[in-house]
Motif scaffolding. Structure first.
Motif, PDB file in Angstrom:
ATOM      1  N   VAL A  61       0.835  -1.202   0.000  1.00 29.71           N
ATOM      2  CA  VAL A  61       0.000   0.000   0.000  1.00 29.71           C
ATOM      3  C   VAL A  61       0.869   1.252   0.000  1.00 29.71           C
ATOM      4  O   VAL A  61       0.616   2.201  -0.755  1.00 29.71           O
ATOM      5  N   LEU A  62       1.898   1.254   0.829  1.00 29.57           N
ATOM      6  CA  LEU A  62       2.778   2.415   0.902  1.00 29.57           C
ATOM      7  C   LEU A  62       3.489   2.658  -0.429  1.00 29.57           C
ATOM      8  O   LEU A  62       3.572   3.798  -0.905  1.00 29.57           O
ATOM      9  N   GLU A  63       3.976   1.603  -1.045  1.00 27.57           N
ATOM     10  CA  GLU A  63       4.643   1.762  -2.328  1.00 27.57           C
ATOM     11  C   GLU A  63       3.652   2.200  -3.405  1.00 27.57           C
ATOM     12  O   GLU A  63       3.992   2.998  -4.285  1.00 27.57           O
ATOM     13  N   GLY A  64       2.424   1.681  -3.325  1.00 24.02           N
ATOM     14  CA  GLY A  64       1.392   2.110  -4.268  1.00 24.02           C
ATOM     15  C   GLY A  64       1.077   3.588  -4.119  1.00 24.02           C
ATOM     16  O   GLY A  64       0.895   4.302  -5.111  1.00 24.02           O
ATOM     17  N   LYS A  65       1.029   4.062  -2.882  1.00 20.02           N
ATOM     18  CA  LYS A  65       0.771   5.481  -2.639  1.00 20.02           C
ATOM     19  C   LYS A  65       1.895   6.350  -3.179  1.00 20.02           C
ATOM     20  O   LYS A  65       1.648   7.419  -3.755  1.00 20.02           O
ATOM     21  N   ARG A  66       3.111   5.906  -3.006  1.00 22.00           N
ATOM     22  CA  ARG A  66       4.241   6.689  -3.503  1.00 22.00           C
ATOM     23  C   ARG A  66       4.263   6.721  -5.035  1.00 22.00           C
ATOM     24  O   ARG A  66       4.617   7.737  -5.636  1.00 22.00           O
ATOM     25  N   ALA A  67       3.875   5.609  -5.650  1.00 16.25           N
ATOM     26  CA  ALA A  67       3.792   5.587  -7.111  1.00 16.25           C
ATOM     27  C   ALA A  67       2.701   6.546  -7.577  1.00 16.25           C
ATOM     28  O   ALA A  67       2.867   7.286  -8.559  1.00 16.25           O
ATOM     29  N   ALA A  68       1.570   6.560  -6.866  1.00 15.76           N
ATOM     30  CA  ALA A  68       0.472   7.465  -7.217  1.00 15.76           C
ATOM     31  C   ALA A  68       0.877   8.924  -7.001  1.00 15.76           C
ATOM     32  O   ALA A  68       0.527   9.799  -7.798  1.00 15.76           O
ATOM     33  N   GLU A  69       1.613   9.192  -5.937  1.00 17.77           N
ATOM     34  CA  GLU A  69       2.080  10.556  -5.670  1.00 17.77           C
ATOM     35  C   GLU A  69       2.958  11.076  -6.805  1.00 17.77           C
ATOM     36  O   GLU A  69       2.855  12.242  -7.195  1.00 17.77           O
ATOM     37  N   ARG A  70       3.816  10.205  -7.336  1.00 21.74           N
ATOM     38  CA  ARG A  70       4.679  10.620  -8.440  1.00 21.74           C
ATOM     39  C   ARG A  70       3.863  10.957  -9.685  1.00 21.74           C
ATOM     40  O   ARG A  70       4.180  11.906 -10.412  1.00 21.74           O
ATOM     41  N   LEU A  71       2.813  10.199  -9.921  1.00 19.62           N
ATOM     42  CA  LEU A  71       1.952  10.467 -11.073  1.00 19.62           C
ATOM     43  C   LEU A  71       1.204  11.788 -10.908  1.00 19.62           C
ATOM     44  O   LEU A  71       1.121  12.597 -11.833  1.00 19.62           O
ATOM     45  N   ILE A  72       0.679  12.028  -9.718  1.00 23.77           N
ATOM     46  CA  ILE A  72      -0.080  13.245  -9.450  1.00 23.77           C
ATOM     47  C   ILE A  72       0.815  14.470  -9.485  1.00 23.77           C
ATOM     48  O   ILE A  72       0.387  15.565  -9.862  1.00 23.77           O
ATOM     49  N   ALA A  73       2.070  14.293  -9.114  1.00 22.73           N
ATOM     50  CA  ALA A  73       3.007  15.427  -9.102  1.00 22.73           C
ATOM     51  C   ALA A  73       3.251  15.956 -10.511  1.00 22.73           C
ATOM     52  O   ALA A  73       3.565  17.135 -10.693  1.00 22.73           O
ATOM     53  N   ARG A  74       3.119  15.106 -11.517  1.00 24.74           N
ATOM     54  CA  ARG A  74       3.382  15.524 -12.895  1.00 24.74           C
ATOM     55  C   ARG A  74       2.225  16.318 -13.476  1.00 24.74           C
ATOM     56  O   ARG A  74       2.420  17.286 -14.194  1.00 24.74           O
ATOM     57  N   ARG A  75       1.000  15.898 -13.166  1.00 20.61           N
ATOM     58  CA  ARG A  75      -0.188  16.616 -13.633  1.00 20.61           C
ATOM     59  C   ARG A  75      -1.408  16.090 -12.891  1.00 20.61           C
ATOM     60  O   ARG A  75      -1.347  15.057 -12.226  1.00 20.61           O
ATOM     61  N   LEU A  76      -2.521  16.818 -13.042  1.00 15.33           N
ATOM     62  CA  LEU A  76      -3.766  16.404 -12.403  1.00 15.33           C
ATOM     63  C   LEU A  76      -4.213  15.057 -12.982  1.00 15.33           C
ATOM     64  O   LEU A  76      -4.139  14.841 -14.191  1.00 15.33           O
ATOM     65  N   ARG A  77      -4.660  14.179 -12.114  1.00 19.20           N
ATOM     66  CA  ARG A  77      -5.094  12.851 -12.539  1.00 19.20           C
ATOM     67  C   ARG A  77      -6.494  12.541 -12.017  1.00 19.20           C
ATOM     68  O   ARG A  77      -6.908  13.052 -10.984  1.00 19.20           O
ATOM     69  N   GLY A  78      -7.174  11.658 -12.742  1.00 25.59           N
ATOM     70  CA  GLY A  78      -8.432  11.123 -12.272  1.00 25.59           C
ATOM     71  C   GLY A  78      -8.186   9.785 -11.600  1.00 25.59           C
ATOM     72  O   GLY A  78      -7.137   9.152 -11.794  1.00 25.59           O
ATOM     73  N   SER A  79      -9.135   9.317 -10.811  1.00 32.63           N
ATOM     74  CA  SER A  79      -8.955   8.049 -10.108  1.00 32.63           C
ATOM     75  C   SER A  79      -8.811   6.890 -11.084  1.00 32.63           C
ATOM     76  O   SER A  79      -8.078   5.928 -10.822  1.00 32.63           O
TER      77      SER A  79
END
Length: 219
Positions: A61-79
């Motif tokens: 879960v923690l690694e998944g959150k960090r991967a998601a954070e990197r994606l969101i940092a680049r641009r706005l994302r949808g779920s």
């Protein structure tokens, strides 16, 4: 049956904030520092099956959150985009669900905000019809109800006609020296392929093709 004991915890050189855990002298699995601290993992700790499941689940879960954070940092994302990206990276469905739920609750994911930004961007730089926008948003995992609400707000009134007209004007400007009948036919097909209705396309072209070629440039 005796449970294995943690005999070594070694920091990984190529992945910051992550360690390798050895059980009974053999490498068992990797874990993030936060997970190690959370579960009090240390040399001499007994690794029961239950504890290992909890540790590996929390780590995923923690690694998944960090991967998601990197994606969101680049641009706005949808779920939906986050779900697809994590799935491609091999995360289990239950991990993806937790990540998306936690990020949505924290306000880091907002499908309505994402859809509105997506539509504004399209209408500004690459105008498309309501139908095409619906397809693009739903393909990105935005729910139909959110899509309808966002498009109902942003494409109210004459907005779709204005977008179709802007797109037609750009096309006509590029092909202004074609014969009028050829120009009309090609422009009509071009706008239909972008999801605009035949009636709207006809009205827009009727207005624009009455102009002289040098008037097609965007106002």
């Amino acid at each position: 049956m005796e449970h294995p004991i943690i005999t070594r915890i070694v920091r990984q050189q190529k992945r910051a904030g992550r360690v390798s855990i050895f059980l009974d002298g053999e490498f068992a699995f990797g874990a993030q520092d936060d997970v190690v601290y959370r579960f009090g993992l240390a040399k001499g700790v007994t690794m029961t099956p239950e504890l290992r499941v909890q540790v590996e689940s929390a780590n995923a879960v923690l690694e998944g959150k960090r991967a998601a954070e990197r994606l969101i940092a680049r641009r706005l994302r949808g779920s939906g985009e986050i779900r697809l990206a994590l799935r491609k990276k091999g995360y289990a469905q239950e991990v993806i669900d937790v990540v998306v739920e936690d990020f949505t609750r924290a306000g880091l994911l907002d499908d309505a905000e994402f859809a509105a930004a997506f539509v504004r961007d399209r209408m500004r730089f690459k105008p498309k019809s309501r139908t095409m926008l619906e397809r693009e948003l739903e393909a990105r995992g935005v729910s139909p109800s959110i899509v309808r609400a966002v498009l109902g707000e942003l494409l109210c009134g004459d907005a779709e006609r204005v977008a179709a007209k802007a797109l037609a004007r750009k096309y006509l400007a590029r092909r202004a020296h074609d014969a009028p009948d050829v120009l009309r036919r090609r422009a009509f097909s071009y706008l239909l392929r972008r999801g605009y209705s035949a009636s709207l396309v006809s009205a827009v072209l009727q207005e624009l093709i009455t102009r002289s070629p040098d008037e097609y440039v965007e106002e």
